[in-house]
Design a protein around this motif. Structure first.
Motif, PDB file in Angstrom:
ATOM      1  N   ARG A 179       0.851  -1.190   0.000  1.00 47.53           N
ATOM      2  CA  ARG A 179       0.000   0.000   0.000  1.00 47.53           C
ATOM      3  C   ARG A 179       0.886   1.239   0.000  1.00 47.53           C
ATOM      4  N   GLU A 180       0.579   2.175  -0.874  1.00 47.81           N
ATOM      5  CA  GLU A 180       1.361   3.403  -0.976  1.00 47.81           C
ATOM      6  C   GLU A 180       0.434   4.566  -1.273  1.00 47.81           C
ATOM      7  N   ARG A 181       0.472   5.575  -0.407  1.00 54.24           N
ATOM      8  CA  ARG A 181      -0.365   6.767  -0.567  1.00 54.24           C
ATOM      9  C   ARG A 181      -1.834   6.412  -0.742  1.00 54.24           C
ATOM     10  N   GLY A 182      -2.280   5.454   0.047  1.00 56.42           N
ATOM     11  CA  GLY A 182      -3.695   5.100   0.048  1.00 56.42           C
ATOM     12  C   GLY A 182      -4.116   4.162  -1.067  1.00 56.42           C
ATOM     13  N   ARG A 183      -3.175   3.770  -1.932  1.00 61.11           N
ATOM     14  CA  ARG A 183      -3.517   2.870  -3.027  1.00 61.11           C
ATOM     15  C   ARG A 183      -2.718   1.577  -2.903  1.00 61.11           C
ATOM     16  N   LYS A 185      -0.637  -1.295  -4.632  1.00 64.70           N
ATOM     17  CA  LYS A 185       0.163  -1.505  -5.833  1.00 64.70           C
ATOM     18  C   LYS A 185       0.774  -2.899  -5.802  1.00 64.70           C
TER      19      LYS A 185
END
Length: 218
Positions: A179-183, A185
């Motif tokens: 998870r990165e910046r709320g998304r 991946k």
């Protein structure tokens, strides 16, 4: 950085579906001019002649074993000593440096279709977050079922600066999800990719790097 005697590779900048590539040798370098032997078509193996203003994408291997890429155009011919083609040298500050044995990763939003080779989940469509000649990262839905080491069949729609779109069917292996910046991946590695397909992706990465360099100067 440009060394006399080095091999230089050229790709003709045009709108043809099949990109024409040539090979030549650097004969001299003076100021903003590069003097090369008449380029040889890599398919026909015959020398080619070009008019002033013809545009190319060029790359060569530097002393540090890195690949250097730049865009250029034909300035004319020089036939005082022996036939040579004169190219414009945009200067080292405008070269894109590519470390050999390492693929350049660029941020890019490319449309992707993802299929599970084991039918573990239904096909999904998404976009890349970045891409390189070795793999890519995808934006994944929250309910995705992809796990590390899953083998996938990927369809990429590669958009080039010319307006052409190349559709590539490639196998990939899931490395990890995060998870990165709320998304969410996922990072993926290409599997059994042919060199022709890989070079098409590398070409796209080169174009993206050149575009980003131009934007930095605005």
């Amino acid at each position: 950085m440009i060394k006399v005697g080095n091999t230089i590779h050229l790709e003709l900048n045009n709108n043809d579906e099949e990109k024409k590539r040539f090979k030549s040798k650097i004969l001299d370098h003076e100021g903003n001019q590069v003097f090369i032997d008449y380029p040889v078509d890599q398919k026909s193996k015959k020398p080619s002649f070009f008019l002033e203003g013809t545009q190319f994408r060029v790359w060569f291997v530097g002393k540090d074993e890195a690949i250097y890429l730049f865009e250029t155009e034909v300035l004319g011919k020089d036939e005082e000593k022996f036939p040579m083609l004169v190219l414009k040298d945009p200067g080292a500050n405008n070269y894109v440096r590519i470390q050999r044995r390492h693929y350049v990763r660029v941020e890019a939003t490319i449309d992707v279709a993802v299929n599970s080779q084991s039918n573990k989940f239904e096909a999904l469509t998404t976009t890349t977050a970045d891409v390189s000649g070795g793999g890519f990262a995808l934006i994944l839905p929250d309910d995705h079922a992809i796990e590390a080491n899953d083998l996938l069949e990927i369809w990429l729609a590669i958009p080039y600066q010319s307006g052409d779109i190349e559709y590539l069917d490639i196998q990939a292996k899931a490395i990890r999800t995060f998870r990165e910046r709320g998304r969410i991946k996922g990072s993926f590695q290409f599997v059994n990719i042919g060199e022709t397909k890989r070079q098409k992706i590398v070409r796209y990465c080169f174009e993206r790097q050149l575009l980003m360099k131009r934007k930095e100067k605005i």
